[in-house]
Design an enzyme around this catalytic site. Structure first.
Site, mmCIF file in Angstrom:
data_model
loop_
_atom_site.group_PDB
_atom_site.id
_atom_site.type_symbol
_atom_site.label_atom_id
_atom_site.label_comp_id
_atom_site.label_asym_id
_atom_site.label_seq_id
_atom_site.Cartn_x
_atom_site.Cartn_y
_atom_site.Cartn_z
ATOM 1 N N LYS A 53 0.840 -1.205 0.000
ATOM 2 C CA LYS A 53 0.000 0.000 0.000
ATOM 3 C C LYS A 53 0.874 1.254 0.000
ATOM 4 O O LYS A 53 0.611 2.207 -0.740
ATOM 5 C CB LYS A 53 -0.929 -0.009 1.231
ATOM 6 C CG LYS A 53 -2.056 -1.024 1.098
ATOM 7 C CD LYS A 53 -2.754 -1.341 2.417
ATOM 8 C CE LYS A 53 -3.712 -2.518 2.227
ATOM 9 N NZ LYS A 53 -4.254 -3.063 3.450
ATOM 10 N N GLN A 97 -4.181 -1.350 9.661
ATOM 11 C CA GLN A 97 -4.171 -2.735 9.155
ATOM 12 C C GLN A 97 -4.770 -3.681 10.202
ATOM 13 O O GLN A 97 -4.317 -3.738 11.341
ATOM 14 C CB GLN A 97 -2.723 -3.142 8.821
ATOM 15 C CG GLN A 97 -2.597 -4.483 8.155
ATOM 16 C CD GLN A 97 -3.224 -4.520 6.745
ATOM 17 O OE1 GLN A 97 -3.116 -3.569 5.986
ATOM 18 N NE2 GLN A 97 -3.894 -5.612 6.432
ATOM 19 N N ASP A 120 -10.918 2.729 4.406
ATOM 20 C CA ASP A 120 -11.350 1.325 4.357
ATOM 21 C C ASP A 120 -12.864 1.231 4.566
ATOM 22 O O ASP A 120 -13.438 0.148 4.478
ATOM 23 C CB ASP A 120 -10.655 0.531 5.487
ATOM 24 C CG ASP A 120 -9.804 -0.589 4.922
ATOM 25 O OD1 ASP A 120 -9.844 -0.805 3.696
ATOM 26 O OD2 ASP A 120 -9.098 -1.242 5.718
#
Ligand code: NAP
Length: 294
Positions: A53, A97, A120
């Protein structure tokens, strides 16, 4: 033989459009999209995801900020870091994450995240906006799936779609997006009865289960579109490992009308959709039109 849905090629095209849009944003408005990644601990798979990422963000000309914390970090310290990124005007997207180590409260971490930076789309605010049909930040993997369906199928109105899996990260938002595109949506999970019979009705079968090659060819309606979200590492010949999806690909490809491979299908789209969300968040923060139609 079915059409192979080439997520890698679609992702590469979307990536080029994001790079061009980003260059314009910088040149015309002096805005550089900023993405922050937060990684707790050193799980090897999570390290690879976060590294990819960061690399993608940098390659697109984004500002990339990384916060690495030890596996035993205290909840308060993690919350402090997330709040600091939420307050940082140069950071437009924050990616924590998951999963976090067991002693940490994921819900509290999401509550500390500014929903406008929740690239997200996991916060209750963004989940609720999706339900209301007003979301501009949509969970990355479901967003990637919808882009693939748009490209390879076109109009899905009236089609029967089955989503196997009901996670917050994938299954639930994917079902909402399919519904918003006027499909007739069924959601299945570990308590569903007679999954093969449900699957055989589906014009669009989406598998997000986390069980290697779980969906068999005789579950698939001939000509159906099969979207395999699963990423499972299994043993291969010679003591090596390989990645497989949740669908028994070789046999399923003989029945399906179109199918995503693993790797090279859905997974390829996820990171690029994360960058798309960061770009959207940067535009929203600066009062600029949102790049929805890239
Ligand atoms: P998850 O949170 O573990 O959810 C799995 C879902 O599958 C649950 O809803 C579970 O049902 C359901 N399930 C488990 N066993 C089942 C069974 N025997 N029959 C029917 N349903 C069953 O997983 P996730 O985060 O959604 O991820 C799913 C898979 O997608 C994983 O392989 C993951 O690595 C992959 N993934 C890939 C990407 C990508 O970028 N390509 C992104 C996200 C996830 P219950 O709710 O009843 O337990």
């Amino acid at each position: 033989m079915s059409i192979i849905i080439d997520g890698k090629a679609s992702a590469a095209r979307l990536r080029e459009r994001i790079a061009a849009y980003t260059a314009d944003l910088k040149a015309q408005h002096g805005v550089t999209p900023g993405l922050a990644t937060v990684l707790v601990g050193n799980d090897p798979a999570s390290e690879v995801y976060v590294r990819n990422k960061r690399k993608t963000a940098e390659a697109l000309g984004f500002k990339s900020v990384h916060v690495g914390l030890p596996a035993d970090v205290a909840q308060d310290e993690l919350l402090r870091q997330v709040r600091a990124l939420s307050a940082d005007a140069t950071v437009h997207g924050i990616l924590v994450q998951l999963p976090l180590p067991k002693h940490l409260d994921e819900a509290a971490v999401l509550d500390a995240l500014d929903p406008a930076k929740d690239v997200d789309a996991l916060t209750p605010t963004n989940a609720g906006l999706l339900l209301s049909g007003r979301a501009h930040l949509v969970s990355c993997t479901p967003a990637g799936v919808m882009l693939l369906l748009k490209e390879y199928v076109g109009d899905i109105a009236g089609k029967e779609a089955l989503v196997i899996g009901r996670s917050l990260l994938f299954g639930k938002p994917a079902a909402q997006l399919l519904l918003a595109a006027n499909a007739t949506v069924t959601m299945a999970h570990s308590r569903s009865r007679d999954l093969p019979a449900l699957a055989r009705r589906a014009d669009i079968l989406v598998a997000a289960i986390g069980k290697p090659e779980f969906v068999k060819a005789d579950w698939i309606k001939p000509g159906a579109v099969v979207i395999d979200v699963g990423i499972n590492r299994v043993e291969a010949e010679g003591g090596k490992t390989k990645l497989v999806g949740d669908v028994a690909y070789d046999e399923a490809a003989k029945v399906a009308g179109a199918i995503t491979p693993v790797p090279g299908g859905v997974g390829a789209m996820t990171i690029v959709c994360l960058m798309h969300n960061t770009l959207i968040a940067a535009c929203a923060r600066n009062g600029l039109p949102l790049p929805q139609q890239l």
